[in-house]
Design an enzyme around this catalytic site. Structure first.
Site, short mmCIF file in Angstrom:
data_model
loop_
_atom_site.label_atom_id
_atom_site.label_comp_id
_atom_site.label_asym_id
_atom_site.label_seq_id
_atom_site.Cartn_x
_atom_site.Cartn_y
_atom_site.Cartn_z
N GLU A 153 0.82 -1.22 0.00
CA GLU A 153 0.00 0.00 0.00
C GLU A 153 0.85 1.27 0.00
O GLU A 153 0.79 2.09 0.90
CB GLU A 153 -0.95 0.01 1.21
CG GLU A 153 -1.98 -1.09 1.18
CD GLU A 153 -2.94 -1.03 2.36
OE1 GLU A 153 -4.06 -1.56 2.25
OE2 GLU A 153 -2.57 -0.44 3.41
N GLU A 305 -6.44 -7.95 -0.41
CA GLU A 305 -6.92 -7.83 0.97
C GLU A 305 -8.40 -7.52 0.99
O GLU A 305 -8.90 -6.75 0.16
CB GLU A 305 -6.19 -6.70 1.72
CG GLU A 305 -4.75 -6.95 2.04
CD GLU A 305 -4.18 -5.81 2.89
OE1 GLU A 305 -4.98 -5.07 3.52
OE2 GLU A 305 -2.95 -5.65 2.91
N TRP A 313 -10.73 0.69 11.75
CA TRP A 313 -10.33 2.07 11.51
C TRP A 313 -11.50 3.00 11.19
O TRP A 313 -11.28 4.18 10.89
CB TRP A 313 -9.27 2.13 10.40
CG TRP A 313 -9.48 1.17 9.28
CD1 TRP A 313 -8.88 -0.04 9.12
CD2 TRP A 313 -10.35 1.32 8.14
NE1 TRP A 313 -9.31 -0.66 7.97
CE2 TRP A 313 -10.21 0.17 7.34
CE3 TRP A 313 -11.22 2.32 7.71
CZ2 TRP A 313 -10.91 -0.03 6.15
CZ3 TRP A 313 -11.93 2.14 6.53
CH2 TRP A 313 -11.76 0.98 5.76
N GLU A 353 -3.84 -3.46 15.14
CA GLU A 353 -4.96 -4.03 14.37
C GLU A 353 -5.51 -5.31 15.01
O GLU A 353 -6.00 -6.19 14.31
CB GLU A 353 -4.52 -4.27 12.92
CG GLU A 353 -4.27 -2.95 12.20
CD GLU A 353 -3.89 -3.14 10.73
OE1 GLU A 353 -4.40 -2.36 9.91
OE2 GLU A 353 -3.10 -4.04 10.41
N LYS A 354 -5.46 -5.39 16.31
CA LYS A 354 -5.97 -6.60 16.97
C LYS A 354 -7.50 -6.71 16.91
O LYS A 354 -8.06 -7.76 17.16
CB LYS A 354 -5.49 -6.66 18.42
CG LYS A 354 -5.85 -5.48 19.30
CD LYS A 354 -5.27 -5.66 20.70
CE LYS A 354 -5.42 -4.41 21.55
NZ LYS A 354 -4.54 -3.31 21.07
N HIS A 356 -9.02 -5.77 14.07
CA HIS A 356 -9.29 -6.04 12.66
C HIS A 356 -9.43 -7.55 12.50
O HIS A 356 -8.59 -8.31 12.94
CB HIS A 356 -8.14 -5.52 11.80
CG HIS A 356 -8.38 -5.55 10.32
ND1 HIS A 356 -8.61 -6.72 9.63
CD2 HIS A 356 -8.45 -4.55 9.41
CE1 HIS A 356 -8.77 -6.43 8.35
NE2 HIS A 356 -8.69 -5.13 8.20
#
Length: 655
Positions: A153, A305, A313, A353-354, A356
């Site tokens: 990204e 992804e 987020w 990002e736990k 996510h």
């Protein structure tokens, strides 16, 4: 050249980012067992592993990665191996602070997150090349390797001193002389003329508005600088494995990269896609990105992804309801994806990002998320050999250009309510709801294969692009164009008359007197519909038809829609129903028909090769009338005349 088919080998790829360095080694065999159970045949390794591979300058810790490559290969799971250069280890920024980017205010972006690198830093580039070289040398011949994944990204802006020097070099190449630059930038305005290249900086924080062409060129430079980083790493891995395809994943419809230019440098075009499960237009938003990515790839593409459940987020992060993950994954396949992958395999227990989601969530293998992942893996295996490598064809092209987006987004524009991406969504929505399959194209691309070309808005058009549109109409094509198109040239210089004279003649516009932007929530009466966002005071030629006029107010009686032959011009944005009906009618006159007529509300139909995908985006069961006899590849059932789709149901029909 290598391509996606070299990795898929007649299958659909299924898997996701695998970050085993976050877990004890005892977890790895369990991961592989669950992957096989779910039908996973591809994982991406190493995306964020720079600090694990190189914990201190010059060290190399490959033993863990060796073990994983062997473990996955033994299980028949291919590896998309990433260069870990999107997240440098803390020691790089600590020892070499010049590798850290600065924002427009001069503030340093420190380590502790990710993407904390200056694309123009020679030190960063050397370290990135070194670790890429060592990865390629070690794993290029490994039988598990199916693809290279460069960085992740790319999205870094840098306004620092090293970026400033690189920007000046880029400008010298583009313009050659300061006179040419001063002319292109219009520096006579506000006494901005440059007498030395060293006086030029990135568009840092100014007291008032920055020079818009300065900003435009800095966006061009930034895209090119990031692409230099990407191609440098690509060229390294290609030297070691020239027949292995290479990709770098795009963010969906992101403003910071010229996606057309980048796609030309990729063997595989891949994208990350995260529609909001609470968004009533989430499916359309996904379809837009899928159509754009397929068009960049000019064929099958890779969904690198997506989320198996919630992200982390948004302000409020909702999970996907039961069945939605499968539906949106199969929608991607319908619109050309030959790989369906996720971030990430196992949901993190620590880090930013736990929350996510992962393919294996915190609930483990008994959780709903993993059970649905298993079902999807089985579905993809059933249809893979029938669909992999096949094409999606379209008779309509929707034009989009990043340079026009950049120029139109300048701070001094007429209306902040007018947003390039928003207009793309509005026009694509109209076509999507009408079941009219749509490609995207650059305005300078060959358009001769399309019956209809639509232009939501292209504020900036080069002379070559304008000539291309004129030739397209002259050769029998139908063109529908939205407002604020052809206003500026490639230097963001407003064209004489407020719109290019060739386009005014094409659409039958004698004089464009004034632009009349509308406030948020404001609309104008166009007799049969309400116009939104924008309106224009236009004097039409006598040869132009005026099928829709404004009614009431300052523009009473003036044309809202113009038509001259096969060229249409919309000086406002019709409300969604009206835009859909208008484009449906124009498409029909151009010989373009829906994929399938008479579909129930919320059902999407897409043809890919010989297969007909039917997708129910509603929560209630529906029955769809279909022609002839076919077989549903997902169930094996024979379909005669109609097919039933449950909540978020999908059918893949082969005649």
């Amino acid at each position: 050249m290598p391509h996606l088919g070299d990795a898929t080998r007649g299958r659909l790829l299924f898997g996701g980012d695998y970050n085993p360095e976050q877990w004890p080694r005892e977890t790895w065999p369990e991961d592989v067992r669950l992957m096989r159970e779910a039908g996973v045949n591809s994982v991406t390794l190493g995306v964020f592993s720079w600090a694990t591979i190189e914990p201190e300058p010059g060290a190399r810790e490959f033993g863990w990665l060796d073990r994983l490559m062997e473990l996955l290969h033994e299980a028949g799971i291919g590896v998309v191996l990433a260069t870990p250069t999107s997240s440098p280890p803390p020691w790089l920024g600590r020892l070499h602070p010049e590798t850290l980017p600065r924002d427009a205010d001069g503030r340093i972006e420190w380590w502790g997150g990710r993407q904390h690198f200056s694309h123009s830093s020679a030190v960063y580039r050397r370290h990135a090349a070194a670790i890429t070289e060592d990865l390629a040398a070690r794993y290029a011949g490994h039988p598990a390797l199916t693809m290279w994944h460069i960085n992740n990204e790319y999205c870094t802006f840098d306004y620092g001193d090293e970026a400033a020097a690189a920007f000046r070099r880029w400008l010298r190449t583009r313009y050659g002389t300061l006179d040419a630059l001063n002319s292109a930038w219009g520096t006579a305005f506000w006494s901005q003329g440059y007498d030395t290249w060293d006086g030029i900086l990135p568009p840092r924080r100014a007291h008032y508005l920055n020079n818009p062409t300065h900003v435009l060129d800095f966006r061009r430079f930034t895209s090119d600088a990031l692409l230099e980083c990407c191609t440098a790493e690509r060229d390294i891995v290609r030297r070691y494995s020239p027949h292995t395809p290479v990709t770098s994943n795009f963010m969906p419809l992101w403003i910071g990269q010229d996606g057309w230019r980048w796609a030309e440098e990729e063997d595989v075009v891949s994208v990350d896609l995260y529609p909001d499960p609470r968004d009533p237009l989430g499916a359309q938003s996904g379809a837009l990105v899928q159509d754009l990515t397929r068009s960049q790839a000019r064929g099958p593409w890779m969904l690198m992804e997506q989320a198996a459940g919630s992200v982390n987020w948004r302000g409020v992060n909702h999970p996907k309801p039961r069945g939605l993950n499968r539906l949106w994954s199969l929608q991607a396949v319908a619109r050309g994806a030959d790989a369906v992958c996720y971030f990430q395999w196992r949901q993190s227990r620590q880090g930013a990002e736990k929350f996510h989601s992962g393919m294996v969530g915190h609930a483990g293998e008994r959780g709903r998320t993993f059970q649905e992942v298993r079902q999807l893996g089985a579905d993809l295996a059933r249809i893979g050999d029938e669909v992999a490598g096949s094409e999606v064809t379209a008779d309509i092209a929707l034009l989009h250009d990043w340079h026009s987006w950049w120029a139109g987004a300048q701070d001094g524009r007429l209306s902040t309510e007018v947003d390039h991406a928003g207009l793309l969504h509005a026009w694509h929505r109209a076509l999507w709801e009408a079941h009219l399959t749509t490609d995207f194209a650059h305005p300078e691309h060959d358009l001769s294969g399309y019956r209809l070309v639509v232009v939501p808005q292209l504020y900036l058009l080069t002379d070559a692009a304008i000539d291309n549109l004129l030739a397209y109409v002259r050769d029998g094509g139908t063109l529908v164009c939205g407002f604020l198109t052809g206003i500026a040239d490639e230097d963001d210089r407003v064209r004489s008359g407020g719109m290019d004279a060739r386009l005014r003649d094409l659409f039958g516009i004698r004089t464009l007197h004034e632009w009349w932007p509308l406030d948020a929530g404001e609309s104008v009466d166009c007799a049969d519909f309400r116009g939104t966002l924008w309106s224009e005071e236009i004097e039409a030629e006598e040869t132009a038809d005026q099928p829709v006029r404004y009614r009431g107010g300052e523009l009473d009686g003036l044309p809202a829609v113009l038509r001259k032959g096969a060229a249409w011009y919309l000086s406002t944005l019709p409300e969604p129903r009206a835009l859909r009906e208008m484009l449906t009618g124009i498409a029909a006159d151009a010989g373009v028909r829906p994929v399938l007529a008479g579909l129930p509300t919320g059902v999407e139909a897409v043809r890919r090769g010989e297969l007909l995908f039917l997708l129910n985006h509603g929560r209630e069961p529906v029955t769809v009338q279909v022609p002839g006899s076919s077989r549903d590849l997902l169930t094996g059932a024979t379909v005669e005349g109609e097919v039933s789709l449950g909540r978020y149901g999908v059918a893949v029909l082969r005649p």
